[in-house]
Design a protein around this motif. Structure first.
Motif, PDB file in Angstrom:
ATOM      1  N   GLY A 161      37.695 138.970  47.528  1.00 24.37           N
ATOM      2  CA  GLY A 161      37.500 140.400  47.703  1.00 24.37           C
ATOM      3  C   GLY A 161      36.089 140.809  47.342  1.00 24.37           C
ATOM      4  N   SER A 182      37.411 146.134  41.333  1.00 23.20           N
ATOM      5  CA  SER A 182      37.497 145.119  42.379  1.00 23.20           C
ATOM      6  C   SER A 182      38.673 145.429  43.285  1.00 23.20           C
ATOM      7  N   GLY A 193      40.784 143.379  46.772  1.00 19.24           N
ATOM      8  CA  GLY A 193      40.810 142.213  47.644  1.00 19.24           C
ATOM      9  C   GLY A 193      42.221 141.865  48.076  1.00 19.24           C
TER      10      GLY A 193
END
Length: 259
Positions: free
Chosen positions: A207, A219, A221
């Motif tokens: 990600g 983050s 992903g």
């Protein structure tokens, strides 16, 4: 005396020199600086070359050796697929016939093992991850799964980018409230769930990480998660394990003082 005074005045005021002594005077005045003795050249200033300096990379204050971070991640993995390593172990590439949805929540310590290194798109650093995971199972025979995992993440850090791509892999072991050993014999095997409580797990993902500053980042992903007992159950029960993928999000917080 008159000729000497004329040469002196011409040299002082840069006037043209006339007369018999003009040739000798011009010769003395036209001596180049480079004809001076070496002792004089030492006193002359050296030529300075101004070079354009590159801007400092602020990512070096984020990704550096021995940095510690706390990470909290969560996601929903509703998509069922065959085991991604079936091809390598000689098994038939097929679905288990039993659909799962997993919702993992991971608390991790990330230890950045290296400084930024490498070239081009491979430039970045490595971190080692220690994770404790609790997974809800809203769809499937089981209802929860506890696990401990370890793994590595590669951060592909480009100079002064706030967005950093990453790839990671983790593996571990845990406890799932398996239903197969206790399921009614009237149920088809593919609907009985996992063969035992003790299970292994693998997580793969990738990600992007966005850094607000050297302390905080988020983050987002995609992650793949596998849970199985490696056919270790007694009596033998050949379940296909759990193989799901879906989105994951997280937050990272630096521990300790800045670099």
């Amino acid at each position: 005396m008159r000729a000497s005074a004329q040469a002196h005045t011409a040299a002082r005021y840069s006037l043209p020199i006339c007369g018999p002594q003009s040739t000798a005077a011009r010769s003395r005045l036209s001596e180049a600086p480079d004809d001076r003795p070496d002792s004089d050249s030492k006193n002359r200033p050296s030529n300075l070359i101004l070079r354009r300096s590159e801007p400092a990379d602020f990512n070096r204050s984020i990704y550096y050796k021995n940095k510690l971070e706390f990470s909290w991640e969560g996601g929903g993995l509703p998509n069922n697929i065959p085991f991604v390593f079936d091809l390598f172990i000689g098994h038939q590439d097929k679905l288990s016939g039993l659909n799962y949805t997993l919702m993992p929540f991971l608390a991790s310590i990330r230890w950045h093992m290296t400084n930024i290194g490498g070239r081009w798109i491979l430039r970045g650093n490595w971190d080692l991850t220690f994770s404790g995971a609790f997974t809800l199972i809203p769809r499937g025979p089981e209802t929860r799964y506890w696990a401990y995992m370890m793994g590595f993440r590669r951060n592909f850090v480009q100079p002064n980018w706030k967005m950093t791509p990453y790839l990671e892999g983790r593996a571990g072991l845990g406890d799932i409230n398996a239903k197969a050993p206790y399921a009614a014999k009237s149920l088809p095997e593919e609907n009985r769930g996992q063969g035992q409580d003790f299970a292994f797990t693998v997580m793969l993902g990738g990600g992007m990480r966005y850094n607000f500053n050297p302390r905080y980042s988020i983050s987002a992903g995609v992650a793949y998660m596998h849970v199985s007992n490696l056919y270790l159950s007694e009596p033998k029960y050949l379940d296909e394990g759990i193989n799901v993928y879906g989105p994951m999000v997280g937050i990272n917080i630096r521990l300790g003082k800045p670099k």
